[in-house]
Motif scaffolding. Structure first.
Motif, PDB file in Angstrom:
ATOM      1  N   ALA A 171       0.822  -1.203   0.000  1.00  0.00           N
ATOM      2  CA  ALA A 171       0.000   0.000   0.000  1.00  0.00           C
ATOM      3  C   ALA A 171       0.862   1.263   0.000  1.00  0.00           C
ATOM      4  N   LYS A 172       2.069   1.211   0.577  1.00  0.00           N
ATOM      5  CA  LYS A 172       2.921   2.389   0.656  1.00  0.00           C
ATOM      6  C   LYS A 172       3.649   2.686  -0.660  1.00  0.00           C
ATOM      7  N   ARG A 173       3.702   1.728  -1.546  1.00  0.00           N
ATOM      8  CA  ARG A 173       4.351   1.990  -2.829  1.00  0.00           C
ATOM      9  C   ARG A 173       3.527   3.013  -3.597  1.00  0.00           C
ATOM     10  N   PRO A 174       4.193   3.979  -4.112  1.00  0.00           N
ATOM     11  CA  PRO A 174       3.432   4.967  -4.886  1.00  0.00           C
ATOM     12  C   PRO A 174       2.979   4.405  -6.222  1.00  0.00           C
ATOM     13  N   THR A 175       1.932   4.976  -6.730  1.00  0.00           N
ATOM     14  CA  THR A 175       1.418   4.556  -8.034  1.00  0.00           C
ATOM     15  C   THR A 175       2.334   5.111  -9.121  1.00  0.00           C
ATOM     16  N   LYS A 176       1.988   4.842 -10.403  1.00  0.00           N
ATOM     17  CA  LYS A 176       2.796   5.313 -11.520  1.00  0.00           C
ATOM     18  C   LYS A 176       2.824   6.856 -11.551  1.00  0.00           C
ATOM     19  N   ASP A 177       1.764   7.420 -11.035  1.00  0.00           N
ATOM     20  CA  ASP A 177       1.676   8.881 -11.017  1.00  0.00           C
ATOM     21  C   ASP A 177       2.439   9.479  -9.835  1.00  0.00           C
ATOM     22  N   GLY A 178       2.822   8.627  -8.845  1.00  0.00           N
ATOM     23  CA  GLY A 178       3.514   9.113  -7.667  1.00  0.00           C
ATOM     24  C   GLY A 178       2.579   9.412  -6.514  1.00  0.00           C
ATOM     25  N   ASN A 179       1.310   9.055  -6.630  1.00  0.00           N
ATOM     26  CA  ASN A 179       0.332   9.302  -5.564  1.00  0.00           C
ATOM     27  C   ASN A 179       0.361   8.143  -4.543  1.00  0.00           C
ATOM     28  N   LEU A 180      -0.051   8.400  -3.317  1.00  0.00           N
ATOM     29  CA  LEU A 180      -0.140   7.358  -2.275  1.00  0.00           C
ATOM     30  C   LEU A 180      -1.480   6.619  -2.385  1.00  0.00           C
TER      31      LEU A 180
END
Length: 198
Positions: free
Chosen positions: A167-176
């Motif tokens: 869950a803490k890994r950011p998405t491709k966009d960099g969002n949490l």
């Protein structure tokens, strides 16, 4: 030439022969050594002798009874009347009948007492046999339950860590991923509340 000796048979013909003395009887071989077999044969011989004595005594008693019957006529000498023998009946003598009645009464009292205190009126519940190792068995069960709960807790913690890391890994966009983090935190709080650690 000298004359021959006369044969013993011819010499014995003139004299009366002596009666040979009876040497008894033997059971089993005569040359047995001391031991079980010899004792067994001696026991058999004693038994045979005892039985023969009993038979001889019985024959003597029977002969005496027969002689007494012949000597005692069944008629009265003074009156000349014959006495009829009393017929045999199946009735018991009064003393014997009293003894039988008393023993039956005792048996019935015993049966009544036994039935009154018998366990048939109340069903018997058999208690389970206590094991010698009852405490050790209980401790073993507790220990297994403890190990199992620790194992489940460890698996749950591992699962929470893995889910939180994901869950803490950011998405491709960099969002949490706050939605995922909230579900992981909620499940952790529920688990801690169930354990009573909160």
């Amino acid at each position: 030439m000298s004359s021959k000796r006369p044969r013993e048979e011819t010499a014995a013909e003139g004299k009366p022969q002596k009666k040979q003395k009876s040497t008894g009887f033997s059971v089993g071989p005569a040359n047995l050594p001391d031991g079980t077999y010899r004792r067994k044969t001696q026991k058999i011989k004693k038994d045979l002798i005892a039985k023969a004595k009993v038979k001889k005594a019985y024959a003597k008693v029977k002969a005496q009874e027969k002689e007494e019957e012949q000597n005692h006529p069944t008629y009265l000498e003074s009156t000349g009347e014959t006495v009829e023998p009393t017929p045999a009946t199946l009735e018991l003598h009064p003393d014997r009948q009293a003894m039988v009645d008393a023993s039956l009464a005792r048996e019935s009292e015993f049966e009544q007492r036994r039935n009154a205190s018998s366990r048939e009126s109340r069903p018997r519940v058999r208690q389970p046999k206590q094991s010698r190792y009852q405490k050790e068995i209980e401790l073993g069960v507790q220990r297994r339950a403890q190990i199992e709960s620790h194992k489940q807790d460890a698996e749950a913690r591992h699962k929470d860590r893995k889910a939180m890391a994901k869950a803490k890994r950011p998405t491709k966009d960099g969002n949490l991923k706050l939605g995922r983090q909230s579900t992981v935190l909620l499940s952790r709080i529920q688990r801690l509340a169930n354990q009573g650690n909160l």
